[in-house]
Each structure stands twice: as structure tokens, then as C-alpha cells.
Enzyme design. Structure first.
Site, PDB file in Angstrom:
ATOM      1  N   GLU A 206    -121.419  10.737  51.539  1.00  0.00           N
ATOM      2  CA  GLU A 206    -121.599  10.004  50.707  1.00  0.00           C
ATOM      3  C   GLU A 206    -119.979  10.386  49.488  1.00  0.00           C
ATOM      4  O   GLU A 206    -120.099  10.400  48.399  1.00  0.00           O
ATOM      5  CB  GLU A 206    -121.997   9.598  50.448  1.00  0.00           C
ATOM      6  CG  GLU A 206    -123.726   9.078  50.708  1.00  0.00           C
ATOM      7  CD  GLU A 206    -125.122   8.819  49.992  1.00  0.00           C
ATOM      8  OE1 GLU A 206    -124.754   9.865  49.146  1.00  0.00           O
ATOM      9  OE2 GLU A 206    -126.100   8.467  51.276  1.00  0.00           O
TER      10      GLU A 206
ATOM     11  N   ARG B 157    -115.659  11.532  44.638  1.00  0.00           N
ATOM     12  CA  ARG B 157    -113.796  12.003  43.528  1.00  0.00           C
ATOM     13  C   ARG B 157    -113.251  12.910  44.625  1.00  0.00           C
ATOM     14  O   ARG B 157    -112.352  13.061  43.921  1.00  0.00           O
ATOM     15  CB  ARG B 157    -115.600  13.508  42.578  1.00  0.00           C
ATOM     16  CG  ARG B 157    -114.548  13.695  41.569  1.00  0.00           C
ATOM     17  CD  ARG B 157    -115.021  15.667  41.126  1.00  0.00           C
ATOM     18  NE  ARG B 157    -116.525  14.861  40.892  1.00  0.00           N
ATOM     19  CZ  ARG B 157    -116.729  14.663  39.331  1.00  0.00           C
ATOM     20  NH1 ARG B 157    -115.774  14.703  38.811  1.00  0.00           N
ATOM     21  NH2 ARG B 157    -117.686  14.414  39.233  1.00  0.00           N
TER      22      ARG B 157
ATOM     23  N   ARG C  46    -114.688  11.036  30.623  1.00  0.00           N
ATOM     24  CA  ARG C  46    -114.934  11.408  31.374  1.00  0.00           C
ATOM     25  C   ARG C  46    -114.537  13.100  29.906  1.00  0.00           C
ATOM     26  O   ARG C  46    -115.457  13.784  29.644  1.00  0.00           O
ATOM     27  CB  ARG C  46    -113.967  12.359  32.748  1.00  0.00           C
ATOM     28  CG  ARG C  46    -114.494  10.795  33.621  1.00  0.00           C
ATOM     29  CD  ARG C  46    -114.755  11.923  34.854  1.00  0.00           C
ATOM     30  NE  ARG C  46    -114.952  13.017  35.485  1.00  0.00           N
ATOM     31  CZ  ARG C  46    -114.088  14.043  35.252  1.00  0.00           C
ATOM     32  NH1 ARG C  46    -113.553  14.923  34.896  1.00  0.00           N
ATOM     33  NH2 ARG C  46    -115.084  14.681  35.816  1.00  0.00           N
TER      34      ARG C  46
ATOM     35  N   CYS D 245    -112.146   4.791  17.046  1.00  0.00           N
ATOM     36  CA  CYS D 245    -112.627   5.142  15.809  1.00  0.00           C
ATOM     37  C   CYS D 245    -113.628   6.144  15.989  1.00  0.00           C
ATOM     38  O   CYS D 245    -115.139   5.594  15.843  1.00  0.00           O
ATOM     39  CB  CYS D 245    -112.744   3.771  15.111  1.00  0.00           C
ATOM     40  SG  CYS D 245    -110.993   3.110  14.535  1.00  0.00           S
TER      41      CYS D 245
END
Ligand code: LLP
Length: 416
Positions: free
Chosen positions: A274, A277, A313, A344
Site C-alpha cells: 500500500e 509517499r 508538514r 498568523c
């Protein structure tokens, strides 16, 4: 093929200039290389060779329809974790019988739809989920193909937020008790026990934890055989990492998969994987433009038009992602820049202390942004999410339009 390279002193995606893309579509902008995605998928296929199995791309890493479509055309299966991902895969031309359904919290309606479409397998994560699945399948008069996600208690040696194979994590069924679950399932009227799976974590740069995990799983499948429960496949999840920085090793995907196949040689078990990335991360960049430079004597800030809402990330996992100038030879100011966004929040940075030469208006590319980047973007600070472009050779296609402001409150009302 290199997905991103400098040609005539300009960073290109395959053979398309990123400057031209930014001028045409605006920034922030995600750009993906189709050839790089295909190449990585092929590396998995080569590793599997003619061993029976399926490469089920983990949709959560990048779920753009065009990305899914190009993988479906190459024969990919898909690993999904929600009804939304299931419908996306179907909308993108994926085949239902090549889908595995992971996730700890599957709802009855999600199970129903997956059974209706005839998916390959449910990766079941608890006894309670097994009971629910059996009930739903019974109502529909069908058999649900099931694999149990075993928590093998191995240390994936990765960031704690993306480590999943330890007993302290919420995932899977404890390896010490899963045999009981298999025996219970084997007696259930509407469950067809077909496999065993695990997913020990993400961004793993060594093969050893995968090999430890597969050995633990195979010991279990042998014990199940003795109990008369024969499985058809082992699913080793995703998790092979990518090279984000010069310090990372480049994992040899084909080599790792071959090693896993070797472990299965003496057994009649298919291999499912599976990967997310490792298929898409290095096939994508986030393009952004420098709005302002700001200097307080000690710190040099390059304030760009992309922020943590576009790419979370670095803020969430302290992830280090390379940042490259799109046109390196500008007459900018050379410094160690903190590359910060418009949000902010102090955590709103994409990189710190990056040595480069910059001036306002320059374009930068955050590298390795094909995975867990657009999919984790939000509308925080009422910012529309970026557009997405898929490039193949010298052709660029807009595969998701930029969100317009009116889109952001289209589902809201003024109340009473
Ligand atoms: N299968 C299961 C059951 C998973 O939970 C995952 C990822 C995968 C496969 C795909 O793993 P990969 O090959 O992509 O490592 N947002 C984090 C990563 C979260 C991974 C979640 N599960 C990040 O940006 O680093």
C-alpha cells in the site's frame, strides 16, 4: 527521467518551465510530474515480478483524480480509508476489485457501498469492526473478504506521529490476541477470511523493520494453517520512505520488495503493498512567490505567498523539505533565510535557515511536495487551496482549479 531539473537556468517540471506555469496559473501552485509517478509505480511492479499480488496505491497521499487515473491505467490497485476515497477511485477509473479498505473507524454505510462495488478486501482493525461487517454483509446477503491488521509491535524508527506498529498505537489488533479473532471470524456466516496485513509506519528508510514484521506475520500464518485457516495474501502496508534531504538515503524500492517476495517464496501467499509517499512525494513541488523580504538584524525572513494551510508538514511534523529557487541566478540577496508564510501563527514556516539568494518577486519551489501536501491543505485564514497541474513531457494540464473565494463560504448561511 528527472522530474525536476534546471534547463537554461530555470527549474523545469519534466520539459515545462515552472516560471511559465506560475505566470499562467498563479501561485501557490502544486505541480506534479506524471512520468515520475509512473516510474515509481513501475519500481514496485518490478519488485513484485511475477509473484502474485497487487500494488495498492495509498490514495491518502495524493488523491487528485488525474493522479489516480494515471495509476489506474498502469494497473494499480488502491488502498482507501473512507467512502470519499472509494468514490474518488471509482470516479478516476479505478477497479473496485483492486481496492483494499483500511482504517480504524469504518462506518456501516461505507462497508455497504464497498460490498456493493465488490472490493478486494477489508483490512479489519478490531473485533467490534468484524462484528459490524458481518452484520452488514448478512443484511446484504453477501460474503465480506477480510484481512486482519496485525499490530506486530515493531519499532519503525520514524517520527512518532507516523509510527503505527507499536502496541501503544491505536492501529491494528494485538499480535498476541489476533489468533482468537481469526478463529471467531472463520465461524462467521458472512465473513471470508483471506488475508493478514500490517502497516508499521511511514517514511521508513531501512528494509529491516519490514523484514522483522513480515517474519512475525508469517509465523502467525503458519500457526493459523495448523488451525485449518489458510490465507491467500499478506499485505505489508505502505511506509517506504523517500529522500527529502541530502542526508537521507534513497531507498531501493525494487530491492526492498524483492526481499519481501523472498520471504514468501516457500509459501503460497500473494503480496499486497500500500505505498503512498514513495510513489508521489518526489513527483511534486509547491511553487510559491516571495512577497517581501524582512530583516531584523538577526533573522532574515522571506515571506512567501504559501503557508501552513497549503503545506502543513513542516509545521506539524517538523518535516524538512528542500526549497529551491526557480531561477537561481537572480541578483538577489544572499542570506540564511527563514521561509515563512502569510498565516498568523509562529509555526507558519516552510523552511528555516536556508541559504539562497532571493529578492521580492522570486519564485521558489518546495520540493518533495507530491505526498501529504495538497491533501492536507486547509482553508485556514480563509485562503483558497492552490491549483494543481500535472505535467507529462512538455504538456501541462490543469487538474484542479484554484479555489475561488466564493467557494469558501458557499456552504454557509447568515443564520437566522
Ligand atoms: N497504508 C496504511 C494503512 C496507512 O495508514 C498509510 C499511511 C499508508 C498505507 C501509506 O503509507 P506511505 O507509503 O505513504 O508511507 N501525513 C504524514 C504521513 C501519514 C501516513 C499515514 N498512513 C506525513 O506527511 O508524513
Amino acid at each position: 527521467m528527472t522530474a525536476f531539473s534546471y534547463q537554461q537556468e530555470q527549474l523545469h517540471a519534466e520539459n515545462v518551465s515552472l516560471t511559465e506555469l506560475a505566470d499562467t496559473y498563479g501561485t501557490p501552485l502544486y505541480v506534479y510530474s506524471q512520468s515520475a509517478i509512473e516510474q515509481q509505480f513501475d519500481a514496485y511492479k518490478q519488485g513484485l515480478g511475477d509473484h502474485q499480488g497487487l500494488i495498492c496505491y495509498a490514495v491518502k497521499a495524493n488523491s487528485n483524480l488525474a493522479v489516480l487515473n494515471c495509476l489506474a491505467k498502469r494497473g494499480a490497485g488502491f488502498d482507501i480509508v473512507s467512502l470519499g476515497e472509494l468514490e474518488r477511485v471509482i470516479a478516476a477509473g479505478g477497479q473496485a476489485d483492486r481496492i483494499v479498505f483500511s482504517g480504524v473507524a469504518k462506518q456501516a454505510n461505507e462497508m455497504r457501498r464497498a460490498l456493493e462495488l465488490g472490493i478486494h478486501c477489508f483490512n479489519v482493525e478490531s473485533d467490534a469492526e468484524l462484528d459490524r461487517l458481518n452484520d452488514v454483509a448478512k443484511e446484504m446477503g453477501v460474503q465480506a473478504p477480510v484481512s486482519f491488521r496485525v499490530n506486530p509491535d515493531v519499532d519503525a524508527k520514524t517520527h512518532p506521529y507516523i509510527s503505527t506498529g507499536l502496541r501503544e498505537n491505536k492501529f491494528g489488533i494485538d499480535i498476541r490476541s489476533v489468533k482468537d479473532t481469526y478463529q471467531r471470524a472463520a465461524k462467521m456466516s458472512n465473513i471470508n477470511v483471506v488475508g493478514m496485513d500490517c502497516h508499521i509506519g511511514s517514511q521508513l528508510l531501512e528494509a529491516k523493520p519490514f523484514e522483522d514484521a513480515i517474519e512475525r506475520l508469517l509465523t502467525l500464518t503458519d500457526e493459523l494453517n495448523e488451525l485449518g485457516i489458510t490465507l491467500k495474501h499478506i499485505d505489508m502496508g505502505g511506509g517506504i520512505g523517500v529522500k527529502y534531504s541530502e542526508d537521507d538515503i534513497e531507498p531501493d524500492v525494487t530491492g526492498y520488495i524483492k526481499k519481501l517476495v523472498d520471504h514468501l517464496k516457500s509459501r503460497n501467499l500473494g503480496l499486497i503493498l500500500e505505498p503512498g509517499r514513495s510513489i508521489v512525494a518526489n513527483a511534486g513541488v509547491l511553487l510559491s512567490r516571495v512577497e517581501y523580504l524582512k530583516d531584523n538584524g538577526e533573522h532574515h525572513f522571506a515571506i512567501i505567498d504559501a503557508g501552513m494551510n497549503d503545506l502543513i508538514r513542516p509545521a506539524l511534523y517538523q518535516a524538512w523539505m528542500d526549497i529551491k529557487p526557480v531561477q537561481p541566478h537572480t541578483n538577489g540577496k544572499e542570506a540564511l533565510w527563514d521561509i515563512v508564510g502569510p498565516i498568523c501563527e509562529t509555526g507558519d514556516f516552510l523552511g528555516k535557515q536556508r541559504k539562497m539568494s532571493l529578492k521580492a518577486g522570486d519564485l521558489i519551489a518546495v520540493m518533495s511536495a507530491g505526498a501529504y501536501s495538497f491533501v492536507m491543505a486547509s482553508n485556514y485564514n480563509t485562503r483558497g487551496r492552490p491549483a494543481e497541474i500535472l505535467v507529462k513531457d512538455n504538456k501541462a494540464t490543469l487538474v484542479r482549479k484554484r479555489e475561488q473565494l466564493a467557494d469558501l463560504w458557499a456552504l454557509e448561511s447568515l443564520g437566522e
